[in-house]
Design a protein around this motif. Structure first.
Motif, PDB file in Angstrom:
ATOM      1  N   LYS A   1       0.837  -1.211   0.000  1.00 30.50           N
ATOM      2  CA  LYS A   1       0.000   0.000   0.000  1.00 30.50           C
ATOM      3  C   LYS A   1       0.867   1.253   0.000  1.00 30.50           C
ATOM      4  O   LYS A   1       0.616   2.198  -0.746  1.00 30.50           O
ATOM      5  CB  LYS A   1      -0.899   0.031   1.254  1.00 30.50           C
TER       6      LYS A   1
ATOM      7  N   ASN B   1       0.702   0.570  -4.296  1.00 28.01           N
ATOM      8  CA  ASN B   1      -0.729   0.478  -4.589  1.00 28.01           C
ATOM      9  C   ASN B   1      -1.542   0.817  -3.348  1.00 28.01           C
ATOM     10  O   ASN B   1      -1.860  -0.063  -2.547  1.00 28.01           O
ATOM     11  CB  ASN B   1      -1.080  -0.933  -5.085  1.00 28.01           C
ATOM     12  N   PRO B   2      -1.921   2.060  -3.205  1.00 32.65           N
ATOM     13  CA  PRO B   2      -2.660   2.467  -2.005  1.00 32.65           C
ATOM     14  C   PRO B   2      -4.073   1.874  -1.915  1.00 32.65           C
ATOM     15  O   PRO B   2      -4.693   1.920  -0.866  1.00 32.65           O
ATOM     16  CB  PRO B   2      -2.718   3.990  -2.110  1.00 32.65           C
ATOM     17  N   THR B   3      -4.552   1.279  -2.998  1.00 36.59           N
ATOM     18  CA  THR B   3      -5.919   0.741  -2.969  1.00 36.59           C
ATOM     19  C   THR B   3      -5.985  -0.756  -2.664  1.00 36.59           C
ATOM     20  O   THR B   3      -7.077  -1.294  -2.495  1.00 36.59           O
ATOM     21  CB  THR B   3      -6.635   0.992  -4.314  1.00 36.59           C
TER      22      THR B   3
ATOM     23  N   ASP C   1      -6.154  -4.204  -0.816  1.00 34.55           N
ATOM     24  CA  ASP C   1      -6.721  -4.551   0.480  1.00 34.55           C
ATOM     25  C   ASP C   1      -7.102  -6.026   0.472  1.00 34.55           C
ATOM     26  O   ASP C   1      -7.197  -6.638  -0.584  1.00 34.55           O
ATOM     27  CB  ASP C   1      -7.958  -3.695   0.772  1.00 34.55           C
TER      28      ASP C   1
ATOM     29  N   GLU D   1      -9.695  -8.666   0.450  1.00 38.00           N
ATOM     30  CA  GLU D   1     -11.108  -8.732   0.068  1.00 38.00           C
ATOM     31  C   GLU D   1     -11.878  -9.655   0.991  1.00 38.00           C
ATOM     32  O   GLU D   1     -13.025  -9.401   1.322  1.00 38.00           O
ATOM     33  CB  GLU D   1     -11.219  -9.230  -1.374  1.00 38.00           C
TER      34      GLU D   1
ATOM     35  N   SER E   1      -1.618  -6.990  -6.885  1.00 36.79           N
ATOM     36  CA  SER E   1      -1.744  -5.574  -7.209  1.00 36.79           C
ATOM     37  C   SER E   1      -1.585  -5.349  -8.709  1.00 36.79           C
ATOM     38  O   SER E   1      -2.347  -4.597  -9.329  1.00 36.79           O
ATOM     39  CB  SER E   1      -0.686  -4.785  -6.436  1.00 36.79           C
TER      40      SER E   1
ATOM     41  N   ASN F   1      -4.695  -6.552 -10.475  1.00 34.72           N
ATOM     42  CA  ASN F   1      -5.789  -5.598 -10.285  1.00 34.72           C
ATOM     43  C   ASN F   1      -5.604  -4.358 -11.155  1.00 34.72           C
ATOM     44  O   ASN F   1      -6.571  -3.818 -11.676  1.00 34.72           O
ATOM     45  CB  ASN F   1      -5.931  -5.214  -8.811  1.00 34.72           C
ATOM     46  N   HIS F   2      -4.354  -3.884 -11.301  1.00 28.19           N
ATOM     47  CA  HIS F   2      -4.098  -2.733 -12.186  1.00 28.19           C
ATOM     48  C   HIS F   2      -4.440  -3.085 -13.626  1.00 28.19           C
ATOM     49  O   HIS F   2      -5.007  -2.261 -14.340  1.00 28.19           O
ATOM     50  CB  HIS F   2      -2.640  -2.296 -12.089  1.00 28.19           C
TER      51      HIS F   2
END
Length: 184
Positions: A22, A26-28, A30, A32, A176, A179-180
């Motif tokens: 994070k 990638n600060p988003t 998390d 799930e 991450s 997800n990007h």
């Protein structure tokens, strides 16, 4: 997550690794959701571990729990996901129920020691990539995580990638990146 004491330690390390990802890239990112596996309601340890995880993660803990089940352990030795080996077993039915809960995920990280087959089972049920993280600690983590690593590398499900033993950071970073790519 196995309902064992050392699995709590591994989960703590994963949470720390996610915090690092994070901050660095990638600060988003998390968690799930958390799946409780090897659940045995007859033991106090299982109940205590489940309560601790639910207390800390709350609604992120999936409703479906995966019970201890011999058929789950036998399936990989026959080169099959449990849903093929014995689709009517308690374990297979639990995984199918779990699949319904997690179908919206774009990537799943499966951390396991003895249950090196966990990633393969999940991979056979979902349509997204699964990142397998073998662990060196916990119930059944043989040879410092090597047996889980070899089991995961010999996975019979497509879409499963394996990172090295205890490499939660690598799994988090790879998730991450996936997800990007999904967001583009």
């Amino acid at each position: 997550m196995q309902c064992e004491y050392y699995a709590l330690e591994g989960l703590s390390q994963l949470v720390s690794s996610i915090r690092m990802v994070k901050r660095s890239s990638n600060p988003t990112i998390d968690i799930e959701g958390i799946v409780l596996t090897m659940y045995d309601s007859r033991t106090n340890l299982t109940i205590q571990v489940a309560e601790e995880v639910k207390k800390y993660f709350g609604s992120k803990v999936f409703k479906t729990v995966i019970p201890r089940n011999v058929r789950l352990s036998e399936a990989p030795s026959h080169g099959m996901p449990v849903t093929t080996y014995d689709r009517h077993s308690r374990g297979a039915r639990a995984y199918e129920q779990l699949a319904d809960e997690i179908m919206s995920a774009s990537v799943i990280i499966a951390i396991a020691g003895m249950e090196g087959a966990l990633a393969s089972v999940i991979g056979g049920l979902v349509d997204c990539p699964v990142i397998a993280v073998p662990t060196s600690v916990g119930y059944g983590a043989s040879f410092g995580g090597l047996s889980a690593l070899l089991s995961m590398l010999n996975s019979c499900a497509s879409g499963v990638s394996v990172v090295n033993i205890d490499n939660g950071f690598g799994a988090g970073y790879l998730a991450s990146m996936i997800n990007h790519m999904e967001a583009k």
